[in-house]
Design a protein around this motif. Structure first.
Motif, mmCIF file in Angstrom:
data_model
loop_
_atom_site.group_PDB
_atom_site.id
_atom_site.type_symbol
_atom_site.label_atom_id
_atom_site.label_comp_id
_atom_site.label_asym_id
_atom_site.label_seq_id
_atom_site.Cartn_x
_atom_site.Cartn_y
_atom_site.Cartn_z
ATOM 1 N N PRO A 1 46.648 47.007 46.966
ATOM 2 C CA PRO A 1 45.157 46.873 46.933
ATOM 3 C C PRO A 1 44.789 45.863 48.180
ATOM 4 C CG PRO A 1 46.734 45.219 45.476
ATOM 5 C CD PRO A 1 47.392 46.268 46.433
ATOM 6 N N THR A 2 43.449 46.121 48.282
ATOM 7 C CA THR A 2 42.830 45.039 49.155
ATOM 8 C C THR A 2 42.695 43.673 48.304
ATOM 9 O OG1 THR A 2 40.717 45.708 48.891
ATOM 10 C CG2 THR A 2 41.791 46.863 50.755
ATOM 11 N N ARG A 3 42.206 42.743 48.927
ATOM 12 C CA ARG A 3 41.613 41.238 48.215
ATOM 13 C C ARG A 3 40.624 41.822 47.259
ATOM 14 N NH1 ARG A 3 43.329 38.411 53.471
ATOM 15 N NH2 ARG A 3 42.538 40.645 53.994
ATOM 16 N N TYR A 4 39.583 42.543 47.837
ATOM 17 C CA TYR A 4 38.315 42.712 46.954
ATOM 18 C C TYR A 4 38.750 43.636 45.886
ATOM 19 C CZ TYR A 4 33.851 45.046 45.628
ATOM 20 O OH TYR A 4 33.017 45.500 44.831
ATOM 21 N N GLN A 5 39.712 44.726 45.949
ATOM 22 C CA GLN A 5 40.220 45.423 44.765
ATOM 23 C C GLN A 5 40.782 44.595 43.779
ATOM 24 O OE1 GLN A 5 42.300 48.670 47.012
ATOM 25 N NE2 GLN A 5 41.163 50.062 45.692
ATOM 26 N N GLN A 6 41.964 43.644 44.346
ATOM 27 C CA GLN A 6 42.472 42.711 43.635
ATOM 28 C C GLN A 6 41.622 41.855 42.685
ATOM 29 O OE1 GLN A 6 45.882 42.694 43.107
ATOM 30 N NE2 GLN A 6 45.667 41.149 41.587
ATOM 31 N N TYR A 7 40.519 41.373 43.285
ATOM 32 C CA TYR A 7 39.493 40.595 42.620
ATOM 33 C C TYR A 7 38.735 41.507 41.519
ATOM 34 C CZ TYR A 7 34.386 39.036 42.600
ATOM 35 O OH TYR A 7 33.225 38.689 42.219
ATOM 36 N N ARG A 8 38.588 42.529 41.757
ATOM 37 C CA ARG A 8 37.872 43.719 40.692
ATOM 38 C C ARG A 8 38.845 43.902 39.484
ATOM 39 N NH1 ARG A 8 33.897 47.041 42.839
ATOM 40 N NH2 ARG A 8 33.946 48.142 40.919
ATOM 41 N N TRP A 9 40.219 44.253 40.061
ATOM 42 C CA TRP A 9 41.183 44.552 38.930
ATOM 43 C C TRP A 9 41.421 43.467 38.082
ATOM 44 C CZ3 TRP A 9 46.136 42.618 38.176
ATOM 45 C CH2 TRP A 9 46.984 43.334 37.517
ATOM 46 N N GLU A 10 41.334 42.306 38.606
ATOM 47 C CA GLU A 10 41.894 41.143 37.733
ATOM 48 C C GLU A 10 40.678 40.883 36.635
ATOM 49 O OE1 GLU A 10 42.187 37.388 40.395
ATOM 50 O OE2 GLU A 10 44.110 38.371 41.032
ATOM 51 N N TYR A 11 39.475 40.991 37.100
ATOM 52 C CA TYR A 11 38.400 40.777 36.059
ATOM 53 C C TYR A 11 38.523 41.926 35.032
ATOM 54 C CZ TYR A 11 33.833 40.436 34.024
ATOM 55 O OH TYR A 11 32.982 40.511 32.968
ATOM 56 N N ASP A 12 38.681 43.245 35.618
ATOM 57 C CA ASP A 12 38.637 44.325 34.509
ATOM 58 C C ASP A 12 39.825 44.089 33.593
ATOM 59 O OD1 ASP A 12 36.631 45.332 35.605
ATOM 60 O OD2 ASP A 12 37.685 46.841 37.023
ATOM 61 N N GLN A 13 41.059 43.537 33.920
ATOM 62 C CA GLN A 13 42.058 43.383 33.220
ATOM 63 C C GLN A 13 41.862 42.166 32.132
ATOM 64 O OE1 GLN A 13 44.714 45.765 33.046
ATOM 65 N NE2 GLN A 13 43.540 46.618 34.561
ATOM 66 N N ALA A 14 41.367 41.231 32.604
ATOM 67 C CA ALA A 14 40.639 40.041 31.701
ATOM 68 C C ALA A 14 39.836 40.419 30.780
ATOM 69 C CB ALA A 14 40.431 38.862 32.637
ATOM 70 N N ALA A 15 38.728 41.366 31.098
ATOM 71 C CA ALA A 15 37.616 41.686 30.330
ATOM 72 C C ALA A 15 38.411 42.743 28.997
ATOM 73 C CB ALA A 15 36.788 42.372 31.023
ATOM 74 N N ALA A 16 39.490 43.045 29.523
ATOM 75 C CA ALA A 16 40.142 44.017 28.424
ATOM 76 C C ALA A 16 41.161 43.059 27.389
ATOM 77 C CB ALA A 16 40.977 45.182 29.088
ATOM 78 N N GLY A 17 41.229 41.966 27.765
ATOM 79 C CA GLY A 17 42.161 41.130 26.969
ATOM 80 C C GLY A 17 42.974 40.621 27.562
ATOM 81 N N GLY A 18 43.413 40.621 28.934
ATOM 82 C CA GLY A 18 44.541 40.150 29.657
ATOM 83 C C GLY A 18 44.240 38.596 30.083
ATOM 84 N N SER A 19 45.288 38.189 30.487
ATOM 85 C CA SER A 19 45.351 36.518 30.951
ATOM 86 C C SER A 19 45.317 36.536 32.354
ATOM 87 C CB SER A 19 46.463 35.902 30.304
ATOM 88 O OG SER A 19 47.766 36.412 30.940
#
Length: 520
Positions: A389-407
């Motif tokens: 991942p790029t940092r931008y992708q990582q930034y997007r991915w973290e939010y998506d995972q958190a929105a789905a119930g992740g920590s």
């Protein structure tokens, strides 16, 4: 009796009107013919001019100064103009033949100046285009009674240029960090690469990697610049320009407003951000490399600061081993390793990194587990098809995972009274990534500062293009004395891609460039 009838006949005026109309018939028919045929002539003139106007605008939209601009403009004009002139006597189509030359000959003519005194000679100086439509004529229907058989030759000529408009975006510019080797700045080749933007604190001319601000109609002075940098809805309207005017002065103070885009709020931002900083909301994923101690929202003591065990690599090549990253503080989005090793860095491309950041240490210190093996499954079309991942992708991915119930965005306490910022610690919950606009994405102007001889008061500097960048970290000094890693005036970003004209590629901020307009 006969005399009486004769006298009555002589004095009778019945039927006089008929005689009058009989005498007026010829000029009435002539006037009707003039009106009818004049309307046809004017209608055809409008058809020809409208065709020329549309073709000129289509051609002007391609005059971006890049290789092949004239050929693209000529093709756009010839493709656009294929209209049937229904009022012409031949009722034939208007067509233009595409021309490859950047010159002022033929039906599609290119000029360097608005006065049409200097013909263009190359793609990079073809600034205006003139389109000439073949002359047509109308055979008169009624005017032959008056002696005229056909109109004169009618033609359509249109002259157009290309303007630029900067609309509702933070007025940030950067000098092309690869101007010497890549003056066109091939954005796709640098997607995911970090860029160390350096403030021009020495005055004089700007060089590769230096950043600054552009003049807008939002107002003058640092206060107005801070508003344009920090607010979710920057003040000011579109300004159509032929070039960019560089705002004088270093204005490091306005970087406090830029830092609100990563959830860091200095004292005294009421003018820029309104009461309780409501006009400058943080991002929902506010992960940064600084830790908070003391509960303040500013940078410094009792606020955001470098933790006791920061990420400080010694190699620009290798990821840290488990033994090396285990004692570190939870990392924010890091710089490219070749930039992270020292203040000046050791990147082959100088202010431009290579996109190689320490993903192993980042995932390890933040407890993110194993890195996904495929990023194409997450629908990030901006940078798809990558194995890491790029940092931008990582930034997007973290939010998506958190929105789905992740920590992934849960804030944690660190030894020594420090606290990480993953979700915003101040003024949350924040604006989601890829929202309109995305708080951590900027559309900035790229200028070839050496070629344009850009200084602190330069006007009409040509903007090469707009690019979208991800704001990696807050602007803050890291280290002291001979161990300074970054100055407070530095800004670190990651290239996402070229801004989509008419709307930001990822953050949806309003931006328009290359706006064709008719001159005559």
């Amino acid at each position: 009796m006969k005399a009486t009838k004769t006298k009555r006949f002589i004095g009778d005026e019945s039927g006089a009107v008929a005689a009058t109309y009989a005498l007026a018939l010829i000029p009435l028919v002539a006037f009707a013919g003039v009106a009818f045929d004049y309307a046809r002539v004017m209608g055809m003139d409008s058809e020809l001019q409208n065709g020329a106007d549309q073709a000129a605008l289509a051609a002007a939209s391609q005059l971006d100064g890049r290789a092949g601009a004239c050929a693209r403009a000529s093709q756009a004009a010839s493709t656009m103009l294929n209209n049937l002139v229904v009022l012409a006597s031949d009722s034939d189509f208007i067509t233009l033949t595409a021309e490859d030359g950047c010159d002022a000959a033929g039906q599609i003519r290119f000029y360097q100046d608005k006065a049409k005194t200097t013909a263009a000679t190359a793609d990079d100086n073809a600034n205006y285009v003139e389109v000439y439509v073949d002359a047509r004529q109308v055979d008169y229907a009624l005017l032959p009674i008056t002696g005229r058989l056909a109109s004169g030759a009618l033609e359509g000529i249109a002259f157009a240029g290309l303007g630029s408009a900067i609309c509702k975006v933070p007025p940030v510019m950067m000098c092309n960090p690869q101007e010497a080797s890549d003056p066109e700045f091939d954005t796709a080749a640098y997607a995911g690469h970090g860029v160390r933007l350096i403030a021009n604190d020495q005055g004089g001319l700007y060089g590769p990697g230096v950043f600054g601000y552009l003049e807008t109609n939002a107002g003058s002075g640092a206060s107005a610049t801070a508003q344009t940098l920090g607010r979710v809805d920057p003040p000011g309207d579109c300004i159509q320009v032929d070039g960019a005017d560089v705002k004088p002065g270093l204005q490091v103070s306005v970087l406090d407003a830029l830092n609100t885009r990563v959830g860091v709020f200095a004292n005294g931002l009421n003018n820029a951000c309104g009461a309780n900083n409501g006009l400058c909301p943080p991002p929902a994923n506010a992960r940064i490399d600084l830790l908070q101690k003391g509960g303040q929202c500013r940078i410094g003591n009792s606020g955001f600061q470098v933790g006791p065990n920061p990420y400080r690599p010694t190699s620009p090549v290798n990821d840290l081993t488990t033994a090396e990253w285990t004692p570190l503080d939870p990392m924010g989005f890091p710089r490219d390793k070749c930039h992270a090793v020292s203040q000046l860095g050791s990147c082959t491309l100088g202010p431009m990194g290579d996109g190689n950041w320490d993903r192993t240490a980042y995932y390890g210190t933040n407890g993110l587990g194993s890195m996904p093996t495929s990023w194409s499954n997450y629908g990030y079309a901006e940078l798809s098809g990558r194995s890491t991942p790029t940092r931008y992708q990582q930034y997007r991915w973290e939010y998506d995972q958190a929105a789905a119930g992740g920590s992934q965005l849960t804030n944690v306490n660190v030894t020594g009274g420090y606290r990480t910022q993953r979700s915003p610690l101040c003024h949350g919950p924040g604006v989601a990534p890829a929202a309109t606009p995305d708080r951590r994405v900027l559309s900035i102007a790229v200028i070839n500062c050496v070629a344009e001889a850009v200084g602190s008061n330069t006007t009409d500097a040509r903007i090469q293009k707009f690019v979208d960048v991800f704001l990696v970290e807050p602007s803050a000094r890291r280290g002291s004395g001979s161990n300074i890693i970054t100055e407070a005036s530095d800004v670190y970003v990651e290239i996402i891609g070229e801004t989509t004209l008419g709307g930001g590629a990822n953050q949806g901020q309003e931006i328009r460039k290359d706006v064709p307009y008719l001159i005559e």
